[in-house]
Write an enzyme that holds these catalytic residues in place. Structure first.
Site, PDB file in Angstrom:
ATOM      1  N   ALA A   1       0.773  -1.142   0.041  1.00  0.00           N
ATOM      2  CA  ALA A   1       0.093   0.025  -0.114  1.00  0.00           C
ATOM      3  C   ALA A   1       0.947   1.169   0.134  1.00  0.00           C
ATOM      4  O   ALA A   1       1.893   1.310   0.731  1.00  0.00           O
ATOM      5  CB  ALA A   1      -0.698   0.069   1.176  1.00  0.00           C
TER       6      ALA A   1
ATOM      7  N   CYS B   1       8.601  12.609 -25.049  1.00  0.00           N
ATOM      8  CA  CYS B   1       7.757  13.667 -24.650  1.00  0.00           C
ATOM      9  C   CYS B   1       8.225  15.115 -25.080  1.00  0.00           C
ATOM     10  O   CYS B   1       7.505  15.990 -24.392  1.00  0.00           O
ATOM     11  CB  CYS B   1       7.807  13.424 -22.925  1.00  0.00           C
TER      12      CYS B   1
ATOM     13  N   SER C   1      12.738  11.563 -23.571  1.00  0.00           N
ATOM     14  CA  SER C   1      13.729  10.688 -23.373  1.00  0.00           C
ATOM     15  C   SER C   1      14.747  10.431 -24.701  1.00  0.00           C
ATOM     16  O   SER C   1      13.954  10.818 -25.671  1.00  0.00           O
ATOM     17  CB  SER C   1      13.107   9.049 -22.953  1.00  0.00           C
TER      18      SER C   1
ATOM     19  N   GLU D   1       4.466  10.858 -29.780  1.00  0.00           N
ATOM     20  CA  GLU D   1       5.166   9.533 -30.026  1.00  0.00           C
ATOM     21  C   GLU D   1       4.487   8.646 -29.987  1.00  0.00           C
ATOM     22  O   GLU D   1       4.896   7.283 -30.012  1.00  0.00           O
ATOM     23  CB  GLU D   1       6.235   9.563 -28.874  1.00  0.00           C
TER      24      GLU D   1
ATOM     25  N   LYS E   1      10.920  16.426  -6.411  1.00  0.00           N
ATOM     26  CA  LYS E   1      12.399  16.171  -6.319  1.00  0.00           C
ATOM     27  C   LYS E   1      12.947  16.939  -7.276  1.00  0.00           C
ATOM     28  O   LYS E   1      14.232  17.550  -7.053  1.00  0.00           O
ATOM     29  CB  LYS E   1      12.485  14.537  -6.657  1.00  0.00           C
TER      30      LYS E   1
ATOM     31  N   SER F   1      16.503   6.514 -16.918  1.00  0.00           N
ATOM     32  CA  SER F   1      15.687   7.627 -17.087  1.00  0.00           C
ATOM     33  C   SER F   1      15.627   8.909 -16.068  1.00  0.00           C
ATOM     34  O   SER F   1      15.632   9.763 -16.698  1.00  0.00           O
ATOM     35  CB  SER F   1      14.293   6.866 -17.413  1.00  0.00           C
TER      36      SER F   1
ATOM     37  N   ASN G   1       0.285  10.343 -16.813  1.00  0.00           N
ATOM     38  CA  ASN G   1       1.532  10.782 -17.659  1.00  0.00           C
ATOM     39  C   ASN G   1       0.963  11.020 -18.946  1.00  0.00           C
ATOM     40  O   ASN G   1       0.606   9.582 -19.358  1.00  0.00           O
ATOM     41  CB  ASN G   1       2.724  10.088 -17.676  1.00  0.00           C
TER      42      ASN G   1
ATOM     43  N   LYS H   1       5.806  12.530  -7.754  1.00  0.00           N
ATOM     44  CA  LYS H   1       6.925  12.654  -7.110  1.00  0.00           C
ATOM     45  C   LYS H   1       8.202  13.126  -7.719  1.00  0.00           C
ATOM     46  O   LYS H   1       9.103  13.875  -7.176  1.00  0.00           O
ATOM     47  CB  LYS H   1       7.243  11.358  -6.319  1.00  0.00           C
TER      48      LYS H   1
ATOM     49  N   HIS I   1       7.933  18.636 -17.173  1.00  0.00           N
ATOM     50  CA  HIS I   1       7.304  17.302 -17.547  1.00  0.00           C
ATOM     51  C   HIS I   1       7.026  16.545 -16.213  1.00  0.00           C
ATOM     52  O   HIS I   1       7.996  16.469 -15.455  1.00  0.00           O
ATOM     53  CB  HIS I   1       8.287  16.904 -18.412  1.00  0.00           C
TER      54      HIS I   1
ATOM     55  N   THR J   1       2.562   4.188 -14.314  1.00  0.00           N
ATOM     56  CA  THR J   1       2.909   5.705 -14.659  1.00  0.00           C
ATOM     57  C   THR J   1       2.105   6.113 -16.043  1.00  0.00           C
ATOM     58  O   THR J   1       3.030   6.951 -16.590  1.00  0.00           O
ATOM     59  CB  THR J   1       4.382   5.760 -14.748  1.00  0.00           C
TER      60      THR J   1
END
Length: 510
Positions: free
Chosen positions: A44, A129, A378, A95, A273, A221, A344, A269, A264, A171
């Site tokens: 969880a 992206c 990427s 893409e 960061k 990545s 995303n 999270k 982007h 994601t």
């Protein structure tokens, strides 16, 4: 509209070129990430806390990249009461490739047929992206060039982000953004202020031409993303400092010179960061940071770290995430609404963040602010650039209209249908098995789509795709009643249609 100009306009360099209008489309169904954690048998909080994701939008086999882009373009044109004759350039960043030759842009030209406008430059642009940002830069450059004929440019970014079963699947997401570009814009590009970094890496790529799924090196990545952020911020900072010096100021640039920052967002999270990462850059770049009081309090132990050694340093990450908490709340958190609730979207991701930011602020809160925008794709390609928001926030101003046009974002998100993880998994399996087939009739429910959404009706034996639009009213004709002909299109598909009218089911062949 703010960007309107006569076709014969050959005056000086257009002023305040940028984003005049912005429209966002996301699927009508989603899977709950908490329920997906349980379904996948993971601890969880792995998706909800570890990734910062709450919900993930996804498409059934009724939607593809052409239908997403048809929907978002038509909505932008109608919402802003625009004539298709007013568009002189249209470029698509994506893409999501369903044809190795024919562009999505050419499919969108069917919306222009009734207007008779075929003089529309631009095609598709692809690099993971980053394609939407490249298309946006091309549009701005066109308006600011000798090629400009006084009309608007239209930029579309759209993708369906899907992954094979496993740790990357949560994601995913899907959606499309359309942006109207021209002079006198409420969100103007700051001329000369772009920091770009391009480098070769296999962090995320799609070598299998019959699969929608990418090959992903997750750790690489993240390293590529953060290293590109470092480089882009350094270049941007040097350029704006040089600009300020030419203007007679010796001030140093820092994050506080951005009113807002959007990134982007592969997952929320990573964005948090990333802001912490930029604070680390400010800290290391400062000639004499105050570690006794202020934002750098207690960070003296990190004074001599090398950025390239800290991509996965938990102590550095934790310390600077804590130090940047207030800045994150003020400058970035509001931008993560779509990312948190839809996932995303690949090329539209950073522009979904921009839309989220605008939707949750008043015109007066936005007026005059500098917005930092970090775009990453990427492979890899990245740019940090800035937009300057107009000072005019009076009722009826271009900024007021832009904010108002996005004010229903939360309501639209809440109107979606929640789907069980089991049904989501079945949808992913169906897409996997059928997205490349000829002679295919989609199985997904048309009734589950938002009214006014374009959708795939069939793929014929030569892989040509046919589309219809779900009416805005509630009386959806049966698919067998849809007439597949140009005559029907010409008779019943007036574009743009009057505001509030129902769009009769009409079909395009692609």
């Amino acid at each position: 509209m703010p960007g309107s100009a006569p076709v014969s306009y050959l005056g000086p360099w257009p002023k305040d070129v940028g984003i005049i209008a912005l429209e966002l489309y996301f699927p009508s169904q989603y899977v709950d990430q908490t329920e997906l954690e349980e379904f996948d048998g993971v601890p969880a909080g792995k998706y909800t806390v570890g990734l910062g994701q709450a919900r993930m939008g996804f498409c059934s086999d009724r939607e593809d990249i052409n239908s997403l882009c048809l929907t978002v373009v038509q909505r932008l044109m109608e919402k802003n009461a625009l004539s298709y004759n007013s568009i002189g350039r249209l470029e698509v960043g994506t893409e999501t490739i369903i044809d190795k030759s024919k562009s999505v842009k050419t499919a969108l030209m069917q919306l222009f047929e009734n207007s008779g406008n075929t003089d529309v430059e631009g095609i598709d642009t692809t690099n993971a992206c980053y394609g939407g940002t490249a298309a946006l830069f091309n549009a701005v450059n066109w308006v600011e060039s000798s090629s400009w004929d006084g009309r608007y440019a239209l930029v579309v970014a759209g993708d369906i982000a899907v992954y094979a079963t496993g740790s990357a699947r949560p994601t995913g997401g899907a959606g499309a953004v359309a942006m109207l570009i021209g002079p006198n814009a409420p969100l103007a590009f700051e001329r000369g202020l772009r920091g770009t970094h391009m480098q070769h890496a296999y962090d995320f790529y799609k070598p299998d031409m019959v699969s929608e799924y990418p090959v992903v090196d997750g750790k690489l990545s993240i390293q590529c993303y953060l290293s590109a952020l470092d480089r882009c911020y350094s270049v941007y900072r040097n350029k704006i400092h040089a600009q300020w010096q030419r203007e007679g100021s010796d001030k140093s640039f820092s994050l506080e010179d951005f009113g807002f920052l959007v990134f982007h967002s592969p997952y929320c999270k990573l964005v948090q960061k990333s802001l912490a990462r930029l604070m680390l850059n400010d800290f290391l770049n400062h000639p004499n940071p105050n570690t006794e009081t202020g934002p750098f309090t207690g960070l003296e132990a990190f004074r001599d770290v090398q950025p390239e050694d800290t991509y996965f340093d938990r102590d550095v990450e934790k310390a600077f995430m804590k130090a940047s908490t207030d800045m994150f709340e003020r400058k970035t958190k509001a931008s993560l609404l779509i990312s948190n609730q839809n996932g995303n979207m690949y090329t539209p991701s950073v522009y979904g963040c921009l839309a989220s930011l605008i939707a949750q602020h008043t015109p007066s809160q936005m007026a005059g602010q500098r917005i930092g925008v970090f775009s990453y794709g990427s492979g890899f390609a990245a740019t940090l650039y800035s937009l300057r928001v107009t000072q005019d926030h009076t009722p009826g101003s271009s900024l007021d209209k832009l904010v108002l046009s996005l004010s229903d974002l939360k309501t639209r998100l809440d109107s979606r249908k929640k789907v069980s993880p089991a049904l989501f998994s079945e949808n992913m399996k169906l897409r996997e098995d059928t997205h490349h087939l000829a002679n295919y009739v989609p199985q997904g429910s048309v009734e589950d789509l938002f009214p006014g959404t374009w959708y795939l009706t069939r793929v014929d034996d030569k892989h040509r795709r046919e589309y219809a639009c779900r009416p805005v009213d509630d009386d959806l004709p049966a698919e067998s009643e849809l007439v597949r002909s140009r005559a029907y299109l010409g008779e019943h598909c007036s574009i743009p249609r009057p505001a509030g009218r129902c769009h009769l089911s009409s079909v395009f062949l692609v």
